[in-house]
Motif scaffolding. Structure first.
Motif, short mmCIF file in Angstrom:
data_model
loop_
_atom_site.label_atom_id
_atom_site.label_comp_id
_atom_site.label_asym_id
_atom_site.label_seq_id
_atom_site.Cartn_x
_atom_site.Cartn_y
_atom_site.Cartn_z
N ASP A 141 -3.43 4.62 2.08
CA ASP A 141 -3.92 4.87 2.39
C ASP A 141 -4.62 4.00 3.33
O ASP A 141 -6.57 4.07 3.15
N ASP A 192 1.11 -0.82 0.02
CA ASP A 192 0.40 -0.10 0.07
C ASP A 192 0.59 1.53 -0.33
O ASP A 192 1.74 1.38 0.89
N GLN A 245 -7.01 -1.35 -5.27
CA GLN A 245 -7.95 -0.52 -5.90
C GLN A 245 -7.61 -0.26 -7.73
O GLN A 245 -8.57 0.19 -8.32
N THR A 254 -6.33 0.92 1.74
CA THR A 254 -6.39 -0.12 0.95
C THR A 254 -4.96 -0.93 0.04
O THR A 254 -4.60 -0.32 -0.33
N PRO A 255 -5.26 -2.24 -0.29
CA PRO A 255 -3.82 -2.47 -0.69
C PRO A 255 -4.07 -1.92 -2.38
O PRO A 255 -5.34 -2.18 -2.89
N ASP A 256 -2.87 -1.77 -3.32
CA ASP A 256 -3.27 -1.05 -4.06
C ASP A 256 -3.70 -1.76 -5.28
O ASP A 256 -4.16 -1.14 -6.12
N THR A 293 0.65 3.82 -2.53
CA THR A 293 -0.83 5.32 -3.19
C THR A 293 -2.19 5.01 -2.54
O THR A 293 -2.67 4.58 -2.51
#
Ligand SMILES: [Ca+2]
Ligand SMILES: [Ca+2]
Ligand SMILES: [Ca+2]
Length: 862
Positions: free
Chosen positions: A504, A487, A511, A506-508, A489
């Motif tokens: 943020d 994470d 996303q 959440t695993p990028d 990003t």
């Protein structure tokens, strides 16, 4: 020219010296004279003159890879030699079609016939070797057509990055090639502009109805370029025509320096003659290129450098490995035998195996006088190989978002006005539309909801649906097999904002899956099926370089306004710059989307349940509709054509992948049965292409399936090893107009998976093949093809959307080595603009994420 003095005082000596000189001159003369070789190009040591070994192929028009080309001391510095219609041709200016090519070995000459259909204009070029020079002569059987009089000329183009800041002399006047384009131009009425490719226009004339035409930097009858640099020095003269030197970068950043002579009007026969003499350095031998992994090696892996040698170079018996110790002192660690591999195209190859060196440290290789830069041997060298790609390159390519990094904005939010229904039309990025649009929307009507999610294709800013489908699948495969929780990003779909290096929670990768799916689901829901692409409507914003948010004006196009006029409420403009959705239905693309949606619904479950449900709905609907469409439209011929297409087309036959993914998403056995019905036939028919799908199924299948697959894996292992005989690098090397990185990555991923599931058949040593190639063990130079953290010498320039800055976007993977017929591999690292060798794509770079993730995983396995 050096003059030879003779001794008049001692006649006997004089005679002896003269005799020696005679032989010397005769010998060097022989060595220096250009010969026409069996590969049909003119050659002397240090100079190759190619005459349409590579013709203009029409695909992307002028790719700066064609016509008369000169490879000068190993570097292809000159190309584009042809009859052309512009002072400084751009990519979409017309190119001639080669209608004939005749090689005359007896007279050492090559003749090509060229034709411009648009103007019914034919010409012939005859290139003949005369001593150290070639004579280039243009012949016309009919005079230049009236519309082209004063426009058609013979052009030759010179690579700016190899000539800038070098001196030149024109008719005795001294000058220097400029680093940046800043010569002079005039404007002329559009009516005088020669036609461009398919009637497209490369420029926005801002309502002036005039186009820009560069003026020459110099004119004369003889030019000697790079008098200060023997490798680049070249003399060109013409007694019957005026030479004009232009800077093509005045119109387009990818332009070259152009030398041209206008063809005389109302003349036939031999209308123009140039003498071109590239300087050849006496006894020049190309420096050895020592290929090795710039990222380094882990202690226990095989370590074999491949050394690329001039065929005239004498092979040394040994090479050595030197260690740079912690106190800065160096010591020779290992000296080993050089092993011959043999010739491969233009060069000779030998290998240096230093696998026995396992002590962690900083090393370099020395072969003769050539030393490499340093590299590491350490167990941690591969740990960061995907970080630049996932943390930097991929988020920068997120469309419809504002992307920030520290103090820098990469781009604002692009295409706020959305996408219009494309009319039936032709397209400059190969997206034909029609004859039907297959939607409820009228041409130029706004299709709502498409300006969300998705990734820029490559060095351009369109959403290629096929590539975006691959992207989502690549991320899902990475996620499901390796579960990267990285994470780095910040992604806010609500704010339409991305911030690099800001976790943020959440695993990028989730996303990224979400971001890709958002656009693709919107296509399926709004259009009813997949668009082939969401792309530029006009050419002059397709070649955009700069902030993606400034490609369009962000305002809805209103044809009732004049161009450049903005409505009083500030929401509409008369500039027809809105992007288009190309919607002609392709059920095969729908089928691929259905596969991806099934996988996405599984991956997004628990993270974005609403999107997961929408994806599953579209998957089921598209699979049914697309399968029906394909079956209903079948004739007997179609069935065969479709089968051929499927076997050859780069994705698997029928819908077995879709069924596999739907089984994974739903657990419904009918999907599994459909998959099993197809896979074995597919493997029998085309093993290398379908083995990955078979491997992807293993997590869902029982032991019997895995056993049944074994003999195919054994066969595939033979296929892996077959590359050791095909080339010195042991991987599939592409010879197409786009260098073969996708094929190389596919190969690497499949080798990794085959080893993962069948380590007793595919041995661990095989997984390093592709990593070695990517990170520097390849022809031409030894730089890493990945703009990445971890490599000591990554490539410095790439064809990204910041290419005009001669830069790169971290984590980009270059296509690699472009093959030029008949025997030249090339990867420029000082000139970013040739996409076939330097453009990273969203599909390729996400493939690299899978390759890198699986590779790291296997390297670290105990
Ligand atoms: Ca594109
Ligand atoms: Ca994140
Ligand atoms: Ca607009």
């Amino acid at each position: 020219m050096k003059k030879t003095s003779t001794n008049t005082k001692r006649p006997a000596f004089k005679k002896a010296i003269s005799l020696c000189l005679f032989f010397l001159i005769a010998m060097t003369g022989m060595a220096q004279d250009l010969q026409l070789n069996d590969l049909e190009y003119f050659e002397c040591q240090g100079v190759n003159v190619l005459v349409f070994s590579n013709s203009f192929n029409g695909g992307f028009n002028d790719e700066k890879n064609s016509g008369i080309e000169i490879i000068h001391h190993g570097v292809r510095t000159i190309q584009g030699g042809a009859v052309r219609l512009n002072n400084t041709p751009e990519q979409w200016d017309l190119v001639p079609k080669m209608t004939a090519r005749k090689v005359d070995q007896d007279n050492k000459s090559i003749e090509v016939s060229l034709r411009y259909d648009d103007y019914d204009f034919d010409s012939r070029i005859v290139v003949s070797a005369i001593g150290k020079a070639v004579e280039i002569a243009v012949f016309l059987d009919k005079p230049v057509p009236e519309a082209l009089a004063g426009e058609a000329g013979f052009n030759l183009e010179f690579l700016p990055s190899q000539y800038w800041q070098k001196t030149f002399v024109m008719d005795g006047r001294l000058n220097r090639f400029p680093r940046y384009a800043a010569s002079q131009t005039i404007t002329r009425p559009n009516s005088q502009k020669p036609k461009q490719f398919k009637g497209f226009k490369t420029y926005d004339d801002r309502g002036t109805n005039r186009f820009v035409d560069p003026l020459p930097m110099e004119t004369g009858h003889e030019i000697i370029m790079a008098t200060d640099t023997p490798e680049r020095m070249i003399r060109i003269n013409s007694t019957d025509a005026e030479l004009k030197l232009y800077d093509g970068r005045m119109l387009a950043q990818n332009g070259w320096y152009v030398l041209r002579s206008v063809l005389p009007a109302n003349k036939t026969g031999k209308v123009l003659t140039w003498t071109v003499e590239p300087h050849a350095i006496p006894n020049w031998i190309r420096e050895p290129n020592i290929g090795f992994s710039q990222v380094g090696y882990i202690p226990e892996q095989p370590k074999v450098a491949v050394i690329e040698l001039d065929k005239k170079d004498e092979v040394k018996t040994t090479a050595s490995l030197w260690r740079i110790k912690d106190d800065g002192q160096i010591e020779k660690t290992y000296e080993g035998k050089i092993m011959a591999w043999g010739p491969y195209y233009k060069y000779n190859y030998v290998k240096f195996d230093f696998s026995s060196v396992k002590q962690p440290g900083v090393y370099y290789i020395q072969y003769g006088d050539t030393k490499t830069n340093n590299f590491l041997i350490d167990k941690s060298v591969y740990t960061k190989i995907t970080d630049a790609t996932t943390d930097v390159w991929i988020p920068i390519h997120m469309n419809h978002m504002y992307v920030n990094e520290g103090y820098r904005t990469w781009h604002g939010e692009p295409f706020k006005e959305g996408y219009l229904q494309a009319p039936p039309s032709d397209h400059f990025d190969l997206h034909a539309q029609g004859p039907t649009t297959d939607t409820k929307y009228k041409p130029y009507e706004l299709i709502p909801g498409l300006n969300i999610g998705g990734f820029f294709d490559a060095g351009d800013f369109d959403i290629e649906t096929g590539s975006n489908i691959n992207v989502v699948q690549n991320f899902i495969r990475t996620w499901e097999l390796f579960n990267p929780m990285r994470d780095e990003t910040f992604v806010s779909q609500k704010q339409r904002y991305v911030d690099l290096h800001r976790p943020d929670g959440t695993p990028d990768i989730l996303q990224f899956i979400e971001h890709g799916t958002l656009n693709l689901v919107a296509q399926a829901e709004q259009i009813g099926h997949m668009a082939s692409t969401l792309s530029n409507s006009i050419l002059d914003n397709y070649h955009h370089l700069g902030d993606a948010a400034s490609i369009t004006d962000g305002l809805h196009y209103d044809p009732s306004l004049k161009p450049y006029e903005v409505s009083s409420d500030g929401k509409r403009s008369g500039t027809p710059d809105d992007m288009w959705a190309f919607t002609t239905r392709d059920p095969r693309l729908d089928l691929r989307a259905a596969t991806m949606f099934a996988a996405a619904s599984r991956a997004l479950e628990g993270y974005n349940d609403d999107l997961a449900q929408r994806a599953l709905t579209q998957s089921k609907r598209l699979m049914k509709e697309a399968t029906d469409l394909i079956n209903n439209n079948k004739t007997v011929n179609d069935t065969q054509a479709e089968e051929d297409f499927n076997w050859l087309g780069g994705f698997d036959a029928g819908n077995m992948s879709t069924n596999l993914q739907l089984y994974g998403a739903t657990g419904e056995k009918s999907y599994l049965d459909n998959f099993e019905k197809q896979i074995w036939k597919a493997l029998d028919k085309r093993l290398p292409m379908n083995i990955q799908t078979a491997l992807d199924a293993i997590p869902y299948m029982n032991e019997a399936y895995k056993q049944k697959l074994r003999p195919y894996i054994e066969k595939y292992n033979d296929y892996i090893k077959s590359f050791d005989q095909q080339n010195p690098y042991g991987i599939p090397i592409g010879l197409g107009n786009w260098a073969g990185v996708n094929m190389v990555l596919n190969f690497g991923i499949t080798v990794n998976y085959a080893h993962l599931y069948y380590p007793d058949i595919v041995k661990k040593d095989e997984i390093y093949r592709v990593a070695n190639w990517l990170y520097g063990c390849h022809p031409y130079h030894n730089y890493s093809f990945v703009a990445t953290v971890g490599a000591a010498r990554p490539k410095a320039v790439f064809y990204g959307n910041n290419r005009a800055d001669f830069s790169f976007i971290p984590g980009n993977v270059a296509p690699g080595l472009l093959f030029r017929h008949p025997d030249h591999f090339e990867n420029f690292d000082d000139w970013p603009f040739l996409w076939g060798q330097n453009e990273g794509t969203i599909a390729g770079n996400t493939q690299y994420v899978i390759f890198g993730s699986s590779f790291k995983n296997l390297v670290n396995e105990q």
